[in-house]
Scaffold this motif. Structure first.
Motif, PDB file in Angstrom:
ATOM      1  N   PRO A  40     -55.873  44.270  23.492  1.00  0.00           N
ATOM      2  CA  PRO A  40     -54.764  44.833  22.549  1.00  0.00           C
ATOM      3  C   PRO A  40     -54.689  46.362  22.738  1.00  0.00           C
ATOM      4  O   PRO A  40     -55.712  47.033  22.816  1.00  0.00           O
ATOM      5  N   VAL A  41     -53.412  46.860  23.091  1.00  0.00           N
ATOM      6  CA  VAL A  41     -53.102  48.350  23.325  1.00  0.00           C
ATOM      7  C   VAL A  41     -52.131  48.671  22.144  1.00  0.00           C
ATOM      8  O   VAL A  41     -51.214  48.093  22.001  1.00  0.00           O
ATOM      9  N   THR A  42     -52.493  49.587  21.379  1.00  0.00           N
ATOM     10  CA  THR A  42     -51.227  50.239  20.428  1.00  0.00           C
ATOM     11  C   THR A  42     -50.648  51.526  21.151  1.00  0.00           C
ATOM     12  O   THR A  42     -51.186  52.270  21.541  1.00  0.00           O
ATOM     13  N   PHE A  43     -49.228  51.552  20.783  1.00  0.00           N
ATOM     14  CA  PHE A  43     -48.322  52.598  21.366  1.00  0.00           C
ATOM     15  C   PHE A  43     -48.037  53.359  20.148  1.00  0.00           C
ATOM     16  O   PHE A  43     -47.059  52.721  19.321  1.00  0.00           O
ATOM     17  N   ALA A  44     -48.475  54.553  19.965  1.00  0.00           N
ATOM     18  CA  ALA A  44     -48.159  55.134  18.591  1.00  0.00           C
ATOM     19  C   ALA A  44     -46.754  55.844  18.761  1.00  0.00           C
ATOM     20  O   ALA A  44     -45.987  56.160  17.486  1.00  0.00           O
ATOM     21  N   LYS A  45     -46.258  56.365  19.894  1.00  0.00           N
ATOM     22  CA  LYS A  45     -45.132  57.008  19.795  1.00  0.00           C
ATOM     23  C   LYS A  45     -44.235  56.370  20.765  1.00  0.00           C
ATOM     24  O   LYS A  45     -44.124  55.866  22.074  1.00  0.00           O
ATOM     25  N   PRO A  46     -42.737  56.641  20.510  1.00  0.00           N
ATOM     26  CA  PRO A  46     -41.598  56.139  21.148  1.00  0.00           C
ATOM     27  C   PRO A  46     -41.802  56.623  22.646  1.00  0.00           C
ATOM     28  O   PRO A  46     -41.503  57.814  22.798  1.00  0.00           O
ATOM     29  N   GLU A  47     -41.550  55.771  23.855  1.00  0.00           N
ATOM     30  CA  GLU A  47     -41.154  56.218  24.918  1.00  0.00           C
ATOM     31  C   GLU A  47     -41.302  55.060  25.784  1.00  0.00           C
ATOM     32  O   GLU A  47     -41.628  53.857  25.357  1.00  0.00           O
ATOM     33  N   ILE A  48     -40.951  55.152  27.208  1.00  0.00           N
ATOM     34  CA  ILE A  48     -40.945  53.974  28.138  1.00  0.00           C
ATOM     35  C   ILE A  48     -42.067  54.136  28.936  1.00  0.00           C
ATOM     36  O   ILE A  48     -42.294  54.973  29.625  1.00  0.00           O
ATOM     37  N   VAL A  49     -43.057  53.035  28.804  1.00  0.00           N
ATOM     38  CA  VAL A  49     -44.412  52.880  29.633  1.00  0.00           C
ATOM     39  C   VAL A  49     -44.387  52.112  30.550  1.00  0.00           C
ATOM     40  O   VAL A  49     -44.243  50.817  30.442  1.00  0.00           O
ATOM     41  N   HIS A  50     -44.735  52.396  31.878  1.00  0.00           N
ATOM     42  CA  HIS A  50     -44.907  51.729  33.027  1.00  0.00           C
ATOM     43  C   HIS A  50     -46.343  51.263  33.068  1.00  0.00           C
ATOM     44  O   HIS A  50     -47.203  52.139  33.029  1.00  0.00           O
ATOM     45  N   ILE A  51     -46.596  49.938  33.241  1.00  0.00           N
ATOM     46  CA  ILE A  51     -47.838  49.411  33.516  1.00  0.00           C
ATOM     47  C   ILE A  51     -48.160  48.559  34.588  1.00  0.00           C
ATOM     48  O   ILE A  51     -47.040  47.872  35.222  1.00  0.00           O
ATOM     49  N   ASN A  52     -48.957  48.721  35.349  1.00  0.00           N
ATOM     50  CA  ASN A  52     -49.348  48.279  36.693  1.00  0.00           C
ATOM     51  C   ASN A  52     -50.694  47.590  36.619  1.00  0.00           C
ATOM     52  O   ASN A  52     -51.672  47.824  36.077  1.00  0.00           O
ATOM     53  N   CYS A  53     -51.209  46.934  37.937  1.00  0.00           N
ATOM     54  CA  CYS A  53     -52.415  46.350  38.165  1.00  0.00           C
ATOM     55  C   CYS A  53     -52.601  46.942  39.388  1.00  0.00           C
ATOM     56  O   CYS A  53     -52.305  46.703  40.427  1.00  0.00           O
ATOM     57  N   ASP A  54     -53.830  47.731  39.615  1.00  0.00           N
ATOM     58  CA  ASP A  54     -54.285  48.378  40.657  1.00  0.00           C
ATOM     59  C   ASP A  54     -54.841  47.475  41.751  1.00  0.00           C
ATOM     60  O   ASP A  54     -55.080  47.701  43.050  1.00  0.00           O
ATOM     61  N   LEU A  55     -55.247  46.015  41.204  1.00  0.00           N
ATOM     62  CA  LEU A  55     -55.642  45.166  42.325  1.00  0.00           C
ATOM     63  C   LEU A  55     -54.571  44.368  43.069  1.00  0.00           C
ATOM     64  O   LEU A  55     -54.770  43.940  43.984  1.00  0.00           O
ATOM     65  N   HIS A  56     -53.434  44.317  42.397  1.00  0.00           N
ATOM     66  CA  HIS A  56     -52.299  43.601  43.002  1.00  0.00           C
ATOM     67  C   HIS A  56     -50.976  44.574  42.846  1.00  0.00           C
ATOM     68  O   HIS A  56     -50.512  44.613  41.789  1.00  0.00           O
ATOM     69  N   SER A  57     -50.703  45.299  43.885  1.00  0.00           N
ATOM     70  CA  SER A  57     -49.861  46.471  43.817  1.00  0.00           C
ATOM     71  C   SER A  57     -48.458  46.089  43.347  1.00  0.00           C
ATOM     72  O   SER A  57     -47.719  46.988  42.920  1.00  0.00           O
ATOM     73  N   TRP A  58     -47.955  44.874  43.638  1.00  0.00           N
ATOM     74  CA  TRP A  58     -46.503  44.483  43.116  1.00  0.00           C
ATOM     75  C   TRP A  58     -46.382  44.270  41.488  1.00  0.00           C
ATOM     76  O   TRP A  58     -45.191  44.036  41.071  1.00  0.00           O
ATOM     77  N   MET A  59     -47.382  43.975  41.146  1.00  0.00           N
ATOM     78  CA  MET A  59     -47.343  43.706  39.493  1.00  0.00           C
ATOM     79  C   MET A  59     -46.860  44.886  38.609  1.00  0.00           C
ATOM     80  O   MET A  59     -47.565  45.955  38.775  1.00  0.00           O
ATOM     81  N   SER A  60     -45.822  44.665  37.932  1.00  0.00           N
ATOM     82  CA  SER A  60     -45.208  45.913  37.141  1.00  0.00           C
ATOM     83  C   SER A  60     -44.706  45.176  35.724  1.00  0.00           C
ATOM     84  O   SER A  60     -44.175  44.270  35.624  1.00  0.00           O
ATOM     85  N   ASN A  61     -45.111  46.100  34.827  1.00  0.00           N
ATOM     86  CA  ASN A  61     -44.731  45.623  33.557  1.00  0.00           C
ATOM     87  C   ASN A  61     -44.135  47.059  32.761  1.00  0.00           C
ATOM     88  O   ASN A  61     -44.448  48.031  32.999  1.00  0.00           O
ATOM     89  N   TRP A  62     -43.289  46.791  31.719  1.00  0.00           N
ATOM     90  CA  TRP A  62     -42.635  47.861  31.161  1.00  0.00           C
ATOM     91  C   TRP A  62     -42.789  47.628  29.507  1.00  0.00           C
ATOM     92  O   TRP A  62     -42.363  46.547  29.143  1.00  0.00           O
ATOM     93  N   VAL A  63     -43.427  48.596  28.729  1.00  0.00           N
ATOM     94  CA  VAL A  63     -43.552  48.556  27.543  1.00  0.00           C
ATOM     95  C   VAL A  63     -42.632  49.628  26.857  1.00  0.00           C
ATOM     96  O   VAL A  63     -42.770  50.879  27.053  1.00  0.00           O
ATOM     97  N   VAL A  64     -41.481  49.032  26.041  1.00  0.00           N
ATOM     98  CA  VAL A  64     -40.466  50.169  25.523  1.00  0.00           C
ATOM     99  C   VAL A  64     -40.920  50.402  24.067  1.00  0.00           C
ATOM    100  O   VAL A  64     -40.853  49.351  23.449  1.00  0.00           O
ATOM    101  N   VAL A  65     -41.346  51.636  23.818  1.00  0.00           N
ATOM    102  CA  VAL A  65     -41.878  51.668  22.324  1.00  0.00           C
ATOM    103  C   VAL A  65     -40.501  52.161  21.483  1.00  0.00           C
ATOM    104  O   VAL A  65     -39.939  53.503  22.077  1.00  0.00           O
TER     105      VAL A  65
END
Length: 204
Positions: A121-146
């Motif tokens: 679980p990851v808590t996001f306290a403040k509004p912003e657009i957060v890019h998340i990736n996987c260092d082991l698989h470089s194509w993996m990409s996710n965006w969390v919009v707070v």
């Protein structure tokens, strides 16, 4: 109000990404997810929000559980919304090791190794657009919009979005897309049913 986000001009050629590791789970190639279009050039995964929202709007489903899974070496869903102060549960359904890595500007950075079946679980306290990736698989990409307020929406496969219970008035819509950038458009919402809004974005 309802609306649609579409691509203006010719559509770029679709891209494939070669998979060079863990093909027994990930496959041999992936579709690039940075621009997903319908046959009518409707844009999926654009995020639309109201820049000047009405004050004290209620948060429908604020406590709803938000999950991002890792399946076949893809983040699913690709883009999610979470209210400021909310938590995203990151899952791993693959039979191999992943990690979730992000360096946001306003929220806490994280880089967590994640074996199969572990939930982080990851808590996001403040509004912003957060890019998340996987260092082991470089194509993996996710965006969390707070979200700063309730009037945010993600377009579906048909490019459509809806804001329920938006009072009549004049508003500025802010549209973000990971590949197409950001634009703004002013709209007027009337007491009667307003005609759907069309927002056009251009390829870069």
């Amino acid at each position: 109000m309802t609306g649609k986000v579409v691509l203006s001009g010719p559509a770029p050629a679709s891209k494939k990404i070669e998979v060079t590791i863990d093909q027994y789970v990930c496959g041999n190639e992936k579709d690039a997810e940075d621009l997903q279009l319908s046959p009518r050039k409707e844009i999926r995964n654009a995020v639309v929000w109201v820049e000047n929202p009405p004050a004290d709007a209620p948060w429908p489903g604020r406590d709803a559980k938000i999950e991002v899974d890792q399946k076949a070496c893809d983040f699913i869903p690709h883009v999610v919304l979470v209210p400021a102060g909310g938590t995203v549960d990151f899952l791993n359904s693959d039979r191999l090791l992943h990690n979730i890595h992000a360096k946001p500007k306003l929220n806490v950075s994280f880089n967590r190794t994640q074996p199969k079946s572990r939930t982080i679980p990851v808590t996001f306290a403040k509004p912003e657009i957060v890019h998340i990736n996987c260092d082991l698989h470089s194509w993996m990409s996710n965006w969390v919009v707070v979200m700063a307020h309730p009037f945010y929406a993600i377009t579906g496969a048909d490019g459509q979005f809806t804001f329920n219970n938006l009072p009549a008035g004049r508003y500025t819509l802010h549209v973000w897309h990971e590949r197409l950038g950001e634009i703004r458009q002013t709209v007027t919402v009337s007491e009667a049913a307003s005609a759907p809004v069309t927002i056009q974005m251009k390829a870069r």
